[in-house]
Enzyme design. Structure first.
Site, PDB file in Angstrom:
ATOM      1  N   HIS A 311       0.854  -1.186   0.000  1.00 57.51           N
ATOM      2  CA  HIS A 311       0.000   0.000   0.000  1.00 57.51           C
ATOM      3  C   HIS A 311       0.891   1.237   0.000  1.00 57.51           C
ATOM      4  O   HIS A 311       1.939   1.238   0.628  1.00 57.51           O
ATOM      5  CB  HIS A 311      -0.903   0.009   1.240  1.00 57.51           C
ATOM      6  CG  HIS A 311      -2.093   0.891   1.083  1.00 57.51           C
ATOM      7  ND1 HIS A 311      -2.034   2.236   1.306  1.00 57.51           N
ATOM      8  CD2 HIS A 311      -3.357   0.614   0.677  1.00 57.51           C
ATOM      9  CE1 HIS A 311      -3.222   2.755   1.060  1.00 57.51           C
ATOM     10  NE2 HIS A 311      -4.044   1.799   0.674  1.00 57.51           N
ATOM     11  N   ASP A 368      -7.967  -5.325   0.149  1.00 56.33           N
ATOM     12  CA  ASP A 368      -8.460  -6.191  -0.914  1.00 56.33           C
ATOM     13  C   ASP A 368      -8.061  -7.646  -0.748  1.00 56.33           C
ATOM     14  O   ASP A 368      -8.555  -8.511  -1.472  1.00 56.33           O
ATOM     15  CB  ASP A 368      -7.954  -5.681  -2.281  1.00 56.33           C
ATOM     16  CG  ASP A 368      -8.645  -4.401  -2.681  1.00 56.33           C
ATOM     17  OD1 ASP A 368      -9.832  -4.262  -2.328  1.00 56.33           O
ATOM     18  OD2 ASP A 368      -8.011  -3.549  -3.316  1.00 56.33           O
TER      19      ASP A 368
HETATM   20  N1  CMC Z   1       4.033  -7.753  -4.862  1.00 50.56           N
HETATM   21  C1  CMC Z   1       5.368  -7.759  -5.098  1.00 50.56           C
HETATM   22  N2  CMC Z   1       6.152  -6.664  -5.011  1.00 50.56           N
HETATM   23  C2  CMC Z   1       5.552  -5.506  -4.673  1.00 50.56           C
HETATM   24  C3  CMC Z   1       4.161  -5.422  -4.432  1.00 50.56           C
HETATM   25  C4  CMC Z   1       3.411  -6.597  -4.521  1.00 50.56           C
HETATM   26  N3  CMC Z   1       2.096  -6.582  -4.288  1.00 50.56           N
HETATM   27  N4  CMC Z   1       3.833  -4.140  -4.116  1.00 50.56           N
HETATM   28  C5  CMC Z   1       4.968  -3.447  -4.186  1.00 50.56           C
HETATM   29  N5  CMC Z   1       6.012  -4.262  -4.508  1.00 50.56           N
HETATM   30  C6  CMC Z   1       7.443  -3.888  -4.629  1.00 50.56           C
HETATM   31  C7  CMC Z   1       7.722  -3.142  -5.909  1.00 50.56           C
HETATM   32  O1  CMC Z   1       8.119  -4.022  -6.945  1.00 50.56           O
HETATM   33  C8  CMC Z   1       8.824  -2.218  -5.473  1.00 50.56           C
HETATM   34  O2  CMC Z   1      10.019  -2.969  -5.394  1.00 50.56           O
HETATM   35  P1  CMC Z   1      11.458  -2.283  -5.701  1.00 50.56           P
HETATM   36  O3  CMC Z   1      11.639  -1.262  -4.609  1.00 50.56           O
HETATM   37  O4  CMC Z   1      12.433  -3.402  -5.673  1.00 50.56           O
HETATM   38  O5  CMC Z   1      11.309  -1.651  -7.055  1.00 50.56           O
HETATM   39  C9  CMC Z   1       8.453  -1.830  -4.046  1.00 50.56           C
HETATM   40  O6  CMC Z   1       7.683  -2.959  -3.573  1.00 50.56           O
HETATM   41  C10 CMC Z   1       7.623  -0.556  -3.949  1.00 50.56           C
HETATM   42  O7  CMC Z   1       6.501  -0.689  -4.822  1.00 50.56           O
HETATM   43  P2  CMC Z   1       5.800   0.515  -5.567  1.00 50.56           P
HETATM   44  O8  CMC Z   1       5.013  -0.010  -6.724  1.00 50.56           O
HETATM   45  O9  CMC Z   1       6.818   1.579  -5.843  1.00 50.56           O
HETATM   46  O10 CMC Z   1       4.847   1.032  -4.422  1.00 50.56           O
HETATM   47  P3  CMC Z   1       3.616   2.014  -4.615  1.00 50.56           P
HETATM   48  O11 CMC Z   1       3.422   2.690  -3.318  1.00 50.56           O
HETATM   49  O12 CMC Z   1       3.803   2.853  -5.826  1.00 50.56           O
HETATM   50  O13 CMC Z   1       2.397   1.033  -4.943  1.00 50.56           O
HETATM   51  C11 CMC Z   1       0.607  -0.454  -4.686  1.00 50.56           C
HETATM   52  C12 CMC Z   1       1.435   0.652  -4.040  1.00 50.56           C
HETATM   53  C13 CMC Z   1      -0.633  -0.745  -3.832  1.00 50.56           C
HETATM   54  C14 CMC Z   1       0.098   0.036  -6.076  1.00 50.56           C
HETATM   55  C15 CMC Z   1       1.483  -1.722  -4.844  1.00 50.56           C
HETATM   56  O14 CMC Z   1       1.902  -2.183  -3.577  1.00 50.56           O
HETATM   57  C16 CMC Z   1       0.772  -2.839  -5.606  1.00 50.56           C
HETATM   58  O15 CMC Z   1       0.814  -2.864  -6.840  1.00 50.56           O
HETATM   59  N6  CMC Z   1       0.089  -3.769  -4.882  1.00 50.56           N
HETATM   60  C17 CMC Z   1      -0.695  -4.799  -5.535  1.00 50.56           C
HETATM   61  C18 CMC Z   1      -2.034  -4.204  -5.992  1.00 50.56           C
HETATM   62  C19 CMC Z   1      -2.981  -3.987  -4.837  1.00 50.56           C
HETATM   63  O16 CMC Z   1      -3.137  -4.835  -3.962  1.00 50.56           O
HETATM   64  N7  CMC Z   1      -3.664  -2.827  -4.852  1.00 50.56           N
HETATM   65  C20 CMC Z   1      -4.674  -2.482  -3.838  1.00 50.56           C
HETATM   66  C21 CMC Z   1      -4.270  -1.321  -2.992  1.00 50.56           C
HETATM   67  S1  CMC Z   1      -5.304  -1.118  -1.546  1.00 50.56           S
HETATM   68  C22 CMC Z   1      -6.844  -0.695  -2.129  1.00 50.56           C
HETATM   69  C23 CMC Z   1      -6.879   0.546  -2.952  1.00 50.56           C
HETATM   70  O17 CMC Z   1      -6.181   1.525  -2.652  1.00 50.56           O
HETATM   71  O18 CMC Z   1      -7.647   0.578  -3.883  1.00 50.56           O
END
Ligand code: CMC
Length: 437
Positions: A311, A368
């Site tokens: 998140h 989720d």
């Molecule tokens: N599985 C594997 N690796 C992950 C995941 C995951 N679910 N989430 C983040 N990472 C890794 C990502 O690859 C990155 O690694 P590195 O630093 O080596 O490049 C690091 O963690 C940071 O990730 P980010 O994408 O820069 O983080 P963000 O804050 O931009 O994204 C997020 C947040 C929710 C989009 C992301 O964690 C994600 O894609 N999660 C899966 C989708 C999900 O469950 N979304 C629902 C969010 S909660 C409900 C809502 O808000 O609607």
């Protein structure tokens, strides 16, 4: 406790650049969050701030929802989510978010009465649904239907008409959601039954048919109400910021909410609940093992992510996921369904929470991760999962839209950019650009 206005701290932050030094005011919120106010940055220095994804940008001051992502705290108008989940109903929470205070008995009764008497859609909506392809995903159908509501209610914007608009939205959203589902399976829409409370009414519109009634199990209706409460607001997330952004041009509430629904559809936002259940089903059938899936999610050469994990704001356990994990067990016990997907989810969580990849990045289950298992156990089809999120998030979107429009300092949202394209070059007529016809 009444809301306090954000206090202006006496401190300032100093920015040094090109031998110039400027003092920037520091703003402190009621929960001691600190922000550097850069409103005058460009006027004083010619510079802008660059923050892709807005991870360090406060777009507004807001008195609606507080999150402490490090400690896993979520409060609506000061009330802890755990207490609201335990003791309140969704319509009570909707009132709280929109009006700022918990309703009195009389206020709640009046609100329920108002909502109950606006649940029907104009008959022309039947033709609207009929005009769309049979296999249309219910999310764009809902976005289009909410946009289309504007055409039925075109009165000028006043305090009174705005109130009627948000009551209509909250009242009609379950009807729109259920109709979009009925359309996708080729069944006629079911009219609302105003003898039922909000969530039971929605479930009946989903599952009854003209040939067969649907008796709503109050325990299951309560589980859906709980899900709505947990989704009701989450401060400046992607869809809420979209609602504010669109509304900042003075677009009306229907149009702004329609845009919010589109933003919520994406798999990184509300669409994740659908992706989670698809992931769990894939693991159950194809991938074979949760361990193998976790390894794929960690592999930098693989785009697989552990859906429902991570998140932008929570860097510890999402408090909503903790509540839902418990609710999962209760619902599965009630419906007597298989707990296979829950078992896989718990195994994934167990693996991730002791794996350095997830621990070092502070990736924990989010709202989720467990919600889809409950929806599936309730018989809600997968393509409706994100629509359920829409019904829940609606009061939050309304509260933010109203807060923004009532803010005397509100301006149209208009970010800037750092341009990285070609510098000026001369236009060449087509004959001089070569290439065959
Ligand atoms: N599985 C594997 N690796 C992950 C995941 C995951 N679910 N989430 C983040 N990472 C890794 C990502 O690859 C990155 O690694 P590195 O630093 O080596 O490049 C690091 O963690 C940071 O990730 P980010 O994408 O820069 O983080 P963000 O804050 O931009 O994204 C997020 C947040 C929710 C989009 C992301 O964690 C994600 O894609 N999660 C899966 C989708 C999900 O469950 N979304 C629902 C969010 S909660 C409900 C809502 O808000 O609607």
């Amino acid at each position: 406790m009444p809301t306090q206005s954000a206090a202006q701290a006496k401190t300032t932050a100093t920015l040094d650049c090109d031998g110039k030094s400027i003092a920037l005011p520091v703003v402190k919120g009621t929960e001691s969050e600190v922000a550097v106010d850069i409103e005058k940055l460009r006027a004083q220095t010619g510079m802008i701030k660059l923050d892709p994804g807005y991870g360090n940008t406060g777009s507004c001051k807001s008195a609606i929802t507080f999150i402490d992502g490090e400690k896993g705290v979520l409060r609506y108008r000061g009330y802890p989510i755990e207490e609201l989940a335990q003791g309140s109903t969704f319509l009570e929470v909707a009132w709280l978010l929109i009006n700022g205070e918990l309703p009195t008995r009389a206020e709640l009764a009046g609100f329920i009465n108002e909502v109950t008497h606006h649940t029907m859609l104009h008959e022309n909506f039947n033709r609207f649904f009929e005009a769309l392809p049979k296999d249309a995903h219910p999310m764009p159908v809902c976005a289009a239907a909410v946009g289309a509501l504007t055409t039925f209610y075109q009165q000028p914007e006043t305090e009174q008409s705005t109130h009627e608009t948000w009551v209509r939205l909250i009242a009609k959203m379950p009807t729109i959601a259920a109709s979009s589902y009925k359309h996708s399976i080729g069944q006629p829409s079911i009219y609302p039954d105003n003898r039922l409370e909000y969530t039971s009414n929605f479930m009946r519109m989903m599952f009854a048919t003209p040939c067969e009634e649907y008796d709503v199990d109050p325990v299951l209706a309560r589980a859906v109400d709980l899900l709505f409460i947990l989704h009701a607001d989450h401060e400046q997330n992607c869809s809420t910021s979209t609602v504010r952004m669109v509304g900042s041009s003075r677009a009306n509430l229907f149009a702004s909410i329609s845009a919010g629904i589109s933003a919520l559809w994406g798999p990184l936002h509300g669409g994740a609940n659908q992706e989670v259940i698809e992931m769990l089903e894939r693991i159950a059938t194809e991938e074979g093992s949760a361990d193998r899936f976790v390894a794929k999610a960690k592999d930098k050469n693989d785009t697989t992510r552990l859906m429902g994990f991570g998140h932008r704001v929570y860097k510890s356990y999402d408090p909503r996921a903790a509540i839902l994990k418990k609710a999962c067990n209760d619902v599965l016990k009630r419906v007597g369904g298989s707990s296979r997907l829950l078992d896989i989810a718990m195994r994934l969580e167990e693996l991730a929470l002791k794996d350095d990849y997830f621990v070092s990045r502070k990736l924990y289950p989010n709202v989720d991760f467990y919600s889809g298992i409950i929806y599936k156990a309730l018989g809600i089809p997968i393509n409706m999962f994100t629509v359920m999120f829409v019904i829940g998030r609606l009061p939050g979107w309304v509260a933010h839209w109203l807060e923004m429009r009532r803010d005397p300092d509100f301006r149209i949202a208009r970010p800037r950019q750092v341009y990285v394209g070609p510098t000026m070059r001369a236009y060449q007529p087509i004959e001089m650009r070569g290439g065959r016809v």
